[in-house]
Design a protein around this motif. Structure first.
Motif, PDB file in Angstrom:
ATOM      1  N   ASN A 182       1.077  -1.298  -0.099  1.00  0.00           N
ATOM      2  CA  ASN A 182       0.032   0.038  -0.004  1.00  0.00           C
ATOM      3  C   ASN A 182       0.869   1.288   0.094  1.00  0.00           C
ATOM      4  OD1 ASN A 182       0.573   0.821   3.001  1.00  0.00           O
ATOM      5  ND2 ASN A 182      -0.261  -1.309   3.236  1.00  0.00           N
ATOM      6  N   ARG A 183       0.193   2.381  -0.188  1.00  0.00           N
ATOM      7  CA  ARG A 183       0.886   3.584  -0.370  1.00  0.00           C
ATOM      8  C   ARG A 183       1.652   4.081   1.022  1.00  0.00           C
ATOM      9  NH1 ARG A 183       0.304   7.952  -3.721  1.00  0.00           N
ATOM     10  NH2 ARG A 183      -0.136   6.341  -5.392  1.00  0.00           N
ATOM     11  N   ALA A 184       1.200   3.643   2.020  1.00  0.00           N
ATOM     12  CA  ALA A 184       1.678   4.088   3.498  1.00  0.00           C
ATOM     13  C   ALA A 184       3.008   3.529   3.603  1.00  0.00           C
ATOM     14  CB  ALA A 184       0.905   3.502   4.498  1.00  0.00           C
ATOM     15  N   PHE A 185       3.393   2.282   3.039  1.00  0.00           N
ATOM     16  CA  PHE A 185       4.604   1.737   3.040  1.00  0.00           C
ATOM     17  C   PHE A 185       5.567   2.493   2.243  1.00  0.00           C
ATOM     18  CE2 PHE A 185       7.457  -1.372   1.106  1.00  0.00           C
ATOM     19  CZ  PHE A 185       8.576  -1.593   2.027  1.00  0.00           C
ATOM     20  N   VAL A 186       5.087   2.985   1.149  1.00  0.00           N
ATOM     21  CA  VAL A 186       5.889   3.798   0.033  1.00  0.00           C
ATOM     22  C   VAL A 186       6.218   5.023   0.936  1.00  0.00           C
ATOM     23  CG1 VAL A 186       6.010   5.080  -2.155  1.00  0.00           C
ATOM     24  CG2 VAL A 186       4.978   2.619  -1.760  1.00  0.00           C
ATOM     25  N   GLU A 187       5.117   5.900   1.506  1.00  0.00           N
ATOM     26  CA  GLU A 187       5.532   6.892   2.085  1.00  0.00           C
ATOM     27  C   GLU A 187       6.329   6.987   3.425  1.00  0.00           C
ATOM     28  OE1 GLU A 187       1.693   8.499   3.078  1.00  0.00           O
ATOM     29  OE2 GLU A 187       1.108   9.276   1.074  1.00  0.00           O
ATOM     30  N   LEU A 188       6.427   5.848   3.885  1.00  0.00           N
ATOM     31  CA  LEU A 188       7.191   5.619   5.105  1.00  0.00           C
ATOM     32  C   LEU A 188       8.628   5.658   4.754  1.00  0.00           C
ATOM     33  CD1 LEU A 188       7.999   5.228   8.208  1.00  0.00           C
ATOM     34  CD2 LEU A 188       7.804   2.766   7.481  1.00  0.00           C
ATOM     35  N   VAL A 189       8.919   4.975   3.682  1.00  0.00           N
ATOM     36  CA  VAL A 189      10.255   4.799   3.074  1.00  0.00           C
ATOM     37  C   VAL A 189      10.664   6.276   2.487  1.00  0.00           C
ATOM     38  CG1 VAL A 189      11.894   3.565   1.461  1.00  0.00           C
ATOM     39  CG2 VAL A 189      10.160   2.469   2.994  1.00  0.00           C
ATOM     40  N   TRP A 190       9.921   6.907   1.878  1.00  0.00           N
ATOM     41  CA  TRP A 190      10.259   8.022   1.281  1.00  0.00           C
ATOM     42  C   TRP A 190      10.187   9.096   2.298  1.00  0.00           C
ATOM     43  CZ3 TRP A 190       5.984  10.849  -2.494  1.00  0.00           C
ATOM     44  CH2 TRP A 190       6.675  12.047  -2.925  1.00  0.00           C
ATOM     45  N   GLY A 191       9.644   9.164   3.333  1.00  0.00           N
ATOM     46  CA  GLY A 191       9.784   9.949   4.414  1.00  0.00           C
ATOM     47  C   GLY A 191      11.067   9.978   5.052  1.00  0.00           C
ATOM     48  N   ILE A 192      11.599   8.697   5.156  1.00  0.00           N
ATOM     49  CA  ILE A 192      12.933   8.224   5.812  1.00  0.00           C
ATOM     50  C   ILE A 192      14.006   9.070   5.067  1.00  0.00           C
ATOM     51  CG2 ILE A 192      14.716   6.563   6.664  1.00  0.00           C
ATOM     52  CD1 ILE A 192      12.219   5.074   7.587  1.00  0.00           C
ATOM     53  N   LYS A 193      13.986   8.659   3.527  1.00  0.00           N
ATOM     54  CA  LYS A 193      14.782   8.995   2.855  1.00  0.00           C
ATOM     55  C   LYS A 193      14.895  10.488   2.438  1.00  0.00           C
ATOM     56  CE  LYS A 193      15.922   8.473  -2.318  1.00  0.00           C
ATOM     57  NZ  LYS A 193      15.702   9.876  -2.886  1.00  0.00           N
ATOM     58  N   ALA A 194      13.719  11.271   2.296  1.00  0.00           N
ATOM     59  CA  ALA A 194      13.722  12.570   2.214  1.00  0.00           C
ATOM     60  C   ALA A 194      14.286  13.434   3.449  1.00  0.00           C
ATOM     61  CB  ALA A 194      12.191  12.969   1.912  1.00  0.00           C
ATOM     62  N   THR A 195      13.726  12.838   4.459  1.00  0.00           N
ATOM     63  CA  THR A 195      14.408  13.579   5.750  1.00  0.00           C
ATOM     64  C   THR A 195      15.910  13.638   5.894  1.00  0.00           C
ATOM     65  OG1 THR A 195      12.423  13.012   6.948  1.00  0.00           O
ATOM     66  CG2 THR A 195      14.321  13.676   8.270  1.00  0.00           C
ATOM     67  N   GLY A 196      16.509  12.338   5.439  1.00  0.00           N
ATOM     68  CA  GLY A 196      17.786  12.179   5.475  1.00  0.00           C
ATOM     69  C   GLY A 196      18.625  13.000   4.458  1.00  0.00           C
ATOM     70  N   GLU A 197      18.208  13.211   3.393  1.00  0.00           N
ATOM     71  CA  GLU A 197      18.780  14.070   2.405  1.00  0.00           C
ATOM     72  C   GLU A 197      18.477  15.540   2.554  1.00  0.00           C
ATOM     73  OE1 GLU A 197      16.656  12.771  -1.396  1.00  0.00           O
ATOM     74  OE2 GLU A 197      17.964  10.842  -1.445  1.00  0.00           O
ATOM     75  N   ARG A 198      17.463  15.809   3.152  1.00  0.00           N
ATOM     76  CA  ARG A 198      17.236  17.440   3.539  1.00  0.00           C
ATOM     77  C   ARG A 198      18.283  17.587   4.641  1.00  0.00           C
ATOM     78  NH1 ARG A 198      11.648  15.900   4.371  1.00  0.00           N
ATOM     79  NH2 ARG A 198      10.503  16.272   2.478  1.00  0.00           N
TER      80      ARG A 198
END
Length: 225
Positions: A182-198
């Motif tokens: 589901n999209r929640a799994f994608v958003e979780l990984v996306w959030g971790i990746k994006a936060t680290g890159e920011r």
């Protein structure tokens, strides 16, 4: 594949599992990771120009990328708070732990701290076991593992998903039925990746600012002399 600038791309759950499954990702896996940009979803045109329209078509055919008609903003993640939001979408019993590859609990939902710490250490130990067996020639490659308490093995008791995000290992530990398609799994990984890159981007800007201030101070000193 449509070529309009307003067609956006995002990873599917299968794309996340494939793209973030290795500590040493291939070029195609890195290309998949790049779909989850740090600020917002990329357009199909922008991603295709950076990598390859051929790859884009192939990834869509494989079910790793899907197209969207609207832009999606990348999540801003504080793991504990975000886990409360997505736990029901990830676990049949709303019990989830996110652990580091060193065996530390980073966030939890539905577990006591002691339970979460125990599971985090167990996940790291088991990943180490898999790595050792692969080095010995056991041809087992996968994104995770499930443990069962019933002999019929119809429903796992605990599942561990191994992910590598921004060169850091994360273990997603899910109690009861794992609901990651589901999209929640994608958003979780996306959030971790994006936060680290920011965070990395802010650190680089701070270093550049300090360097410029140091150069300016040196120039002032030379002028005075």
């Amino acid at each position: 594949m449509p070529e309009q600038n307003d067609i956006y791309v995002i990873l599917t759950p299968a794309g996340v599992l494939h793209g973030f499954s290795s500590a040493n990702p291939s070029e195609q896996q890195l290309a998949l990771q790049a779909v989850l940009a740090p600020e917002e979803s990329m357009t199909a045109r922008a991603w295709g120009e950076r990598y390859s329209d051929t790859w884009l078509d192939m990834f869509i055919e494989e079910g790793w990328i899907e197209t969207l008609e609207k832009r999606v903003v990348a999540p801003h993640v504080q793991l504990d708070n975000f886990l409360k939001y997505v736990a029901a979408s990830l676990s049949g019993s709303r019990r989830v732990v996110i652990a580091s590859d060193e065996g530390f609990c980073l966030a939890k939902m539905g577990f006591t701290q002691q339970e979460a710490d125990t599971l985090s250490v167990a996940a790291a130990d088991f990943y180490g076991f898999l790595e050792r067996q692969q080095q010995r020639g056991w041809a087992v490659h996968g994104y995770g593992v499930s443990f069962f308490t019933s002999i019929d093995m119809l429903m796992p008791n605990t599942s561990i998903v191994f992910l590598w995000i921004n060169k850091t290992g994360y273990f997603l530990i899910i109690e009861d039925e794992p609901l990651i398609n589901n999209r929640a799994f994608v958003e979780l990984v996306w959030g971790i990746k994006a936060t680290g890159e920011r965070f990395e981007q802010r650190a680089r800007l701070a270093e550049q600012s300090d360097a410029k201030e140091g150069d300016a101070a040196d120039d002032d000193t030379q002028t005075v002399n």
